[in-house]
Each structure stands twice: as C-alpha cells, then as structure tokens.
Design an enzyme around this catalytic site. Structure first.
Site, PDB file in Angstrom:
ATOM      1  N   CYS A 100       0.864  -1.186   0.000  1.00 46.84           N
ATOM      2  CA  CYS A 100       0.000   0.000   0.000  1.00 46.84           C
ATOM      3  C   CYS A 100       0.896   1.229   0.000  1.00 46.84           C
ATOM      4  O   CYS A 100       1.889   1.271   0.747  1.00 46.84           O
ATOM      5  CB  CYS A 100      -0.894  -0.007   1.235  1.00 46.84           C
ATOM      6  N   HIS A 142      -8.997  -3.960  -1.761  1.00 49.45           N
ATOM      7  CA  HIS A 142      -7.999  -3.162  -1.028  1.00 49.45           C
ATOM      8  C   HIS A 142      -8.361  -1.680  -1.091  1.00 49.45           C
ATOM      9  O   HIS A 142      -8.370  -0.996  -0.051  1.00 49.45           O
ATOM     10  CB  HIS A 142      -6.609  -3.420  -1.635  1.00 49.45           C
ATOM     11  N   GLU A 143      -8.653  -1.186  -2.297  1.00 50.36           N
ATOM     12  CA  GLU A 143      -8.938   0.257  -2.435  1.00 50.36           C
ATOM     13  C   GLU A 143     -10.216   0.636  -1.699  1.00 50.36           C
ATOM     14  O   GLU A 143     -10.279   1.685  -1.044  1.00 50.36           O
ATOM     15  CB  GLU A 143      -9.017   0.649  -3.912  1.00 50.36           C
ATOM     16  N   HIS A 146     -10.018   1.364   1.947  1.00 50.43           N
ATOM     17  CA  HIS A 146      -9.588   2.710   2.340  1.00 50.43           C
ATOM     18  C   HIS A 146     -10.786   3.617   2.625  1.00 50.43           C
ATOM     19  O   HIS A 146     -10.666   4.597   3.358  1.00 50.43           O
ATOM     20  CB  HIS A 146      -8.734   3.349   1.246  1.00 50.43           C
TER      21      HIS A 146
END
Ligand code: NI
Length: 178
Positions: A100, A142-143, A146
């Site tokens: 990341c 993953h994104e 966030h």
C-alpha cells in the site's frame, strides 16, 4: 494536474468513513481525479483511494497494463470507481501479498474474496457493474477498504507473512519507493 503527498499509516485521516460523492461531471471532480492518476503513476501504484491524499470521499482509482511493483500481476482495466459496493460471488477466499502506498516499503499476506461483483459510478455518473476475480478483485477490495478506514495490515492474519519489501522480495526494483 499535480502529484499530491500520500498520507501514511498513523495519520487519523486514513481511518475515517468516507462520504458519498453527490455531484458528478464537475470540473472539481475531474481535477481531483487527474491529480489522483498523476499521484498514483508517480508512485507506481496499482490503485489509489481519495482518503490517501486527504480527501474524505468515496472515490478510488485503479488499473494498469503492467506494474513494476507487482510484476506478476495480470492487467487490470484503468477505472474510476465512485460510491462503490462490493458483493462476494462465492465463499472462496485466497491469500496473497499486498502493499500500500500508505504503508511504504512493506508487504503482507492478506485474505480476500476470490470472486466479487462490484458496482458504482464513474466521474460522469455512468453506472459501473462488473464481476472480477484474482488480482483485479483484490485491488478493488484493497482500495474500497480505504473508504471505510481499513488499511491492509489490519487484515493480516499471520504476521510471519508481513515485512519489508526489500527483504521479502529482493528481486524487485530497489529504486521503487515502496
Ligand atoms: Ni492502499
């Protein structure tokens, strides 16, 4: 267009629940997205979420033809994804390495859904609806993490599989800043 500083783990702005985007096809949104692509490309990232540059909006970008940070990854279509919703398509979960840009110089093994459906909107307000698997599905998960204040180390199950990129993967380009 400009490259922004990327917030690093420890900054409380990475831990917030992001707000939905309510206005599409605006110059401000286009400008933000252009800056995000500049920032992602400058860092050789596979994806970037708006909170990583301090913008608390449900907006992520991702995609590449080939990526020196993930040399074995298949191409992922370049995508702007706003107000995303992810649905797993099966119970199957797979472990694989992630990094990341907000956790520079490190990698860890993270379990993710193998196959997902995702929906959202592009910067023009056009609906996006796709199925994805493998690395594509991993990048989206993953994104989108966030946007709920989750960084991948929070999902690492076995800390024996978490460490410095240059130690774990000495074959990767040492000039790569992550
Ligand atoms: Ni990230």
């Amino acid at each position: 267009m400009s490259v922004h500083d990327i917030l690093r783990m420890g900054d409380p702005r990475l831990l917030r629940q992001a707000e939905p985007v309510t206005e599409f096809a605006t110059p401000a949104l286009d400008s933000l997205i252009a800056d995000m692509f500049d920032t992602m490309h400058a860092a050789n990232g596979a994806g970037l979420a708006a909170p990583q540059i301090g913008i608390n909006a449900q907006l992520v970008i991702f995609g590449f033809k080939d990526n020196q940070r993930y040399p074995d990854a298949p191409p992922v279509p370049e995508t702007v994804l706003i107000n995303p919703v992810i649905t797993p398509l099966s119970d199957e979960v797979e472990d694989n390495w992630e990094g990341c840009l907000s956790v520079p110089g490190m990698r860890g093994v993270v379990p993710r859904w193998t196959r997902i459906h995702y929906e959202g909107f592009d910067q023009h307000g056009v609906h996006i609806s796709r199925d994805a698997e493998g690395f594509h599905a991993r990048v989206v998960q993953h994104e989108c993490d966030h946007l709920i204040g989750v960084l991948y180390p929070m999902r690492v199950k076995d800390f024996r599989q978490f460490g410095y990129t240059e130690v774990l993967f000495p074959e990767l380009d040492p000039n790569d800043d992550d």
